[in-house]
Design a protein around this motif. Sequence first.
Motif, mmCIF file in Angstrom:
data_model
loop_
_atom_site.group_PDB
_atom_site.id
_atom_site.type_symbol
_atom_site.label_atom_id
_atom_site.label_comp_id
_atom_site.label_asym_id
_atom_site.label_seq_id
_atom_site.Cartn_x
_atom_site.Cartn_y
_atom_site.Cartn_z
ATOM 1 N N GLY A 1 0.035 1.848 11.004
ATOM 2 C CA GLY A 1 -0.231 2.940 10.070
ATOM 3 C C GLY A 1 1.038 3.761 9.869
ATOM 4 N N TYR A 2 0.970 4.660 8.910
ATOM 5 C CA TYR A 2 2.134 5.488 8.548
ATOM 6 C C TYR A 2 1.804 6.965 8.684
ATOM 7 C CZ TYR A 2 3.233 1.116 6.147
ATOM 8 O OH TYR A 2 3.457 -0.203 5.855
ATOM 9 N N VAL A 3 2.851 7.759 8.859
ATOM 10 C CA VAL A 3 2.670 9.201 8.765
ATOM 11 C C VAL A 3 3.563 9.682 7.635
ATOM 12 C CG1 VAL A 3 2.426 11.310 10.088
ATOM 13 C CG2 VAL A 3 2.776 9.166 11.272
ATOM 14 N N GLU B 1 5.826 -9.648 14.102
ATOM 15 C CA GLU B 1 4.421 -9.251 13.898
ATOM 16 C C GLU B 1 4.378 -8.287 12.724
ATOM 17 O OE1 GLU B 1 2.985 -6.912 17.183
ATOM 18 O OE2 GLU B 1 4.697 -5.549 17.071
ATOM 19 N N ASN B 2 3.392 -8.466 11.840
ATOM 20 C CA ASN B 2 3.309 -7.557 10.699
ATOM 21 C C ASN B 2 1.973 -7.703 9.983
ATOM 22 O OD1 ASN B 2 4.541 -5.539 8.972
ATOM 23 N ND2 ASN B 2 6.487 -6.446 9.649
ATOM 24 N N THR B 3 1.798 -6.844 8.979
ATOM 25 C CA THR B 3 0.580 -6.919 8.174
ATOM 26 C C THR B 3 0.795 -7.956 7.060
ATOM 27 O OG1 THR B 3 1.433 -5.223 6.716
ATOM 28 C CG2 THR B 3 0.061 -4.488 8.559
ATOM 29 N N PRO C 1 0.825 -1.221 0.000
ATOM 30 C CA PRO C 1 0.000 0.000 0.000
ATOM 31 C C PRO C 1 0.861 1.274 0.000
ATOM 32 C CG PRO C 1 -0.850 -1.609 1.572
ATOM 33 C CD PRO C 1 0.429 -2.177 1.052
ATOM 34 N N LYS C 2 1.886 1.299 0.852
ATOM 35 C CA LYS C 2 2.732 2.499 0.904
ATOM 36 C C LYS C 2 3.532 2.672 -0.388
ATOM 37 C CE LYS C 2 6.096 2.516 4.068
ATOM 38 N NZ LYS C 2 6.654 2.707 5.416
ATOM 39 N N GLY C 3 4.085 1.567 -0.889
ATOM 40 C CA GLY C 3 4.894 1.634 -2.112
ATOM 41 C C GLY C 3 4.075 2.129 -3.288
ATOM 42 N N PRO D 1 7.277 6.761 7.677
ATOM 43 C CA PRO D 1 7.519 5.658 8.625
ATOM 44 C C PRO D 1 6.238 5.229 9.330
ATOM 45 C CG PRO D 1 8.204 7.743 9.584
ATOM 46 C CD PRO D 1 7.733 8.049 8.182
ATOM 47 N N THR D 2 6.262 4.055 9.936
ATOM 48 C CA THR D 2 5.127 3.657 10.766
ATOM 49 C C THR D 2 5.066 4.611 11.960
ATOM 50 O OG1 THR D 2 6.542 2.122 11.956
ATOM 51 C CG2 THR D 2 5.143 1.186 10.238
ATOM 52 N N THR D 3 3.872 4.750 12.501
ATOM 53 C CA THR D 3 3.698 5.652 13.650
ATOM 54 C C THR D 3 4.588 5.212 14.812
ATOM 55 O OG1 THR D 3 1.813 4.311 14.351
ATOM 56 C CG2 THR D 3 1.328 6.245 13.017
ATOM 57 N N SER D 4 4.799 3.898 14.959
ATOM 58 C CA SER D 4 5.645 3.387 16.060
ATOM 59 C C SER D 4 7.023 4.023 16.046
ATOM 60 C CB SER D 4 5.876 1.882 15.932
ATOM 61 O OG SER D 4 4.723 1.228 15.551
ATOM 62 N N LYS D 5 7.537 4.228 14.836
ATOM 63 C CA LYS D 5 8.928 4.693 14.716
ATOM 64 C C LYS D 5 9.081 6.159 15.094
ATOM 65 C CE LYS D 5 9.694 0.966 11.517
ATOM 66 N NZ LYS D 5 9.721 0.481 10.138
ATOM 67 N N LEU D 6 7.949 6.869 15.267
ATOM 68 C CA LEU D 6 8.017 8.271 15.692
ATOM 69 C C LEU D 6 8.162 8.396 17.203
ATOM 70 C CD1 LEU D 6 5.358 9.990 13.431
ATOM 71 C CD2 LEU D 6 7.772 9.684 13.074
ATOM 72 N N SER E 1 0.483 -7.609 3.895
ATOM 73 C CA SER E 1 1.219 -7.124 2.713
ATOM 74 C C SER E 1 2.731 -7.160 2.953
ATOM 75 C CB SER E 1 0.753 -5.725 2.299
ATOM 76 O OG SER E 1 1.056 -4.789 3.290
ATOM 77 N N ASN E 2 3.144 -6.893 4.194
ATOM 78 C CA ASN E 2 4.583 -6.989 4.487
ATOM 79 C C ASN E 2 5.038 -8.444 4.614
ATOM 80 O OD1 ASN E 2 5.163 -4.278 4.388
ATOM 81 N ND2 ASN E 2 4.941 -3.942 6.583
ATOM 82 N N ILE E 3 4.189 -9.287 5.207
ATOM 83 C CA ILE E 3 4.560 -10.708 5.356
ATOM 84 C C ILE E 3 4.719 -11.334 3.968
ATOM 85 C CG2 ILE E 3 3.748 -12.969 6.181
ATOM 86 C CD1 ILE E 3 2.265 -11.427 8.454
ATOM 87 N N PHE F 1 10.963 -12.315 19.557
ATOM 88 C CA PHE F 1 10.298 -11.681 18.411
ATOM 89 C C PHE F 1 11.012 -10.408 17.982
ATOM 90 C CE2 PHE F 1 7.170 -14.471 19.968
ATOM 91 C CZ PHE F 1 6.356 -14.779 18.888
ATOM 92 N N ARG F 2 11.019 -10.190 16.682
ATOM 93 C CA ARG F 2 11.481 -8.891 16.172
ATOM 94 C C ARG F 2 10.311 -7.915 16.283
ATOM 95 N NH1 ARG F 2 9.463 -5.279 11.888
ATOM 96 N NH2 ARG F 2 11.047 -3.668 11.888
ATOM 97 N N VAL F 3 10.606 -6.684 16.786
ATOM 98 C CA VAL F 3 9.595 -5.628 16.763
ATOM 99 C C VAL F 3 10.164 -4.409 16.035
ATOM 100 C CG1 VAL F 3 8.307 -6.281 18.842
ATOM 101 C CG2 VAL F 3 10.320 -4.791 19.056
HETATM 102 C C1 LMR Z 1 8.130 -2.781 9.893
HETATM 103 O O1 LMR Z 1 9.208 -2.283 10.245
HETATM 104 O O2 LMR Z 1 7.786 -3.932 10.145
HETATM 105 C C2 LMR Z 1 7.194 -1.891 9.107
HETATM 106 O O3 LMR Z 1 7.276 -0.663 9.659
HETATM 107 C C3 LMR Z 1 7.577 -1.689 7.710
HETATM 108 C C4 LMR Z 1 6.647 -0.701 7.059
HETATM 109 O O4 LMR Z 1 7.035 0.449 6.878
HETATM 110 O O5 LMR Z 1 5.539 -1.128 6.729
#
Ligand code: LMR
Length: 372
Positions: free
Chosen positions: A247-249, A220-222, A50-52, A100-105, A224-226, A179-181
């Motif tokens: 989600g992304y910002v 853990e992932n969506t 989706p992001k790409g 980036p994903t909201t988590s990364k902010l 589309s990423n898996i 787990f990788r987060v």
């Molecule tokens: C991840 O790191 O698993 C995701 O943030 C990658 C992304 O940007 O969808």
Amino acid sequence: MTGRARWILVLAVSFLLITGCDQRGPDGEQVDPKEKIVIKFSHVVAEDTPKGQAARRFARLVQQRTGGRVEVQVFPNSTLYKDGEEMDALQQGAVQMIAPTTSKLSCLAPQWQLLDLPYLFENKEQVYQALDGEIGKKLFATLEPHNIHPLAFWDNGFKHMTNSKRPLVHPRDFAGLTFRVMINSRVLEEQFRCLGARATGLPFSDVYSTLAARQVDGQENTMSNIYSQRFYEVQPYLTVSNHGYMGYVVLTNAAFWRSLPPDIRKIIEETMTEVTLWEREQAASLNEKNFKQIESSGKVKIHTLTPPERIEWQAAFTPLYRQFKPVIGNELVEAVLRMKNYSSSVSRGHATGWLFKQFPESNTGGVRAGKL
Ligand code: LMR
């Protein structure tokens, strides 16, 4: 005309066509190279996500609508900057856009961890209601001191668990696994601790190799990423858990944003709004499609959480809400819980459920399975 003269003419026209290429917009409008604005848009996922796809669509539309005055160059797959680098690159002006994903902010403002709380949202409608309303505005405001101007919330749906060891059905099944987060979020690390597992933050670009080398057991992932990162080829167990939102910002450098002419800013904003709606639809359909592709690959044993299992998981995550409410801020957590209560009571006429029991003062709504 002699043969020689014809050749000279052909060469001259070819030269003009080649050199003139950069200076004309898609509508044939002349663009002075000195006036041209280049936006480098760096992201970490595959193009067919989706992001790409949204980044490419945004680039194409902006180029068309500005008559070539703005060129958006998209760099997918961490080819320019990876997690842990792209934020600095944006703040220093080495790139002009990231998503980036909201988590990364959370490295900039701990409030963003709100969106990492497991089972915070029951469905996409609640997500959009929060992000497109007051809650989204409050989160955007945290970026002002960081030379970052937020443009939009893009979507990638809900996360699911994969691992290489065993089916994850009950919280006890996580015991002893690693787990990788996503990087920067303590909520995500603690989420796994609540399940008796360990977590380690890694850049997205390292996930496949780490999983393939069995250096961690799961992630853990969506969908589309898996699917697009081929995690499913090295992770034989998938639990459809919808346990957290991803989600992304879309961010731009604030100084760069202020330097843009007002008409260009307007085109970018309008195009971003349009692409955001499109991106959200893509996220839903691509995640569904990729889930079916993972299913039909035959490589993965899939378990979908039943409602009682989901309640077990939610109960295991309860301590997180208490632990992180002071970190994220009471106001934000309460705002989401109030909003959920309102939407639940409107749709069902009453408020019940897991979070209500944990936070009776919030009177939040009950449990419903989210979409992929
Ligand atoms: C991840 O790191 O698993 C995701 O943030 C990658 C992304 O940007 O969808």
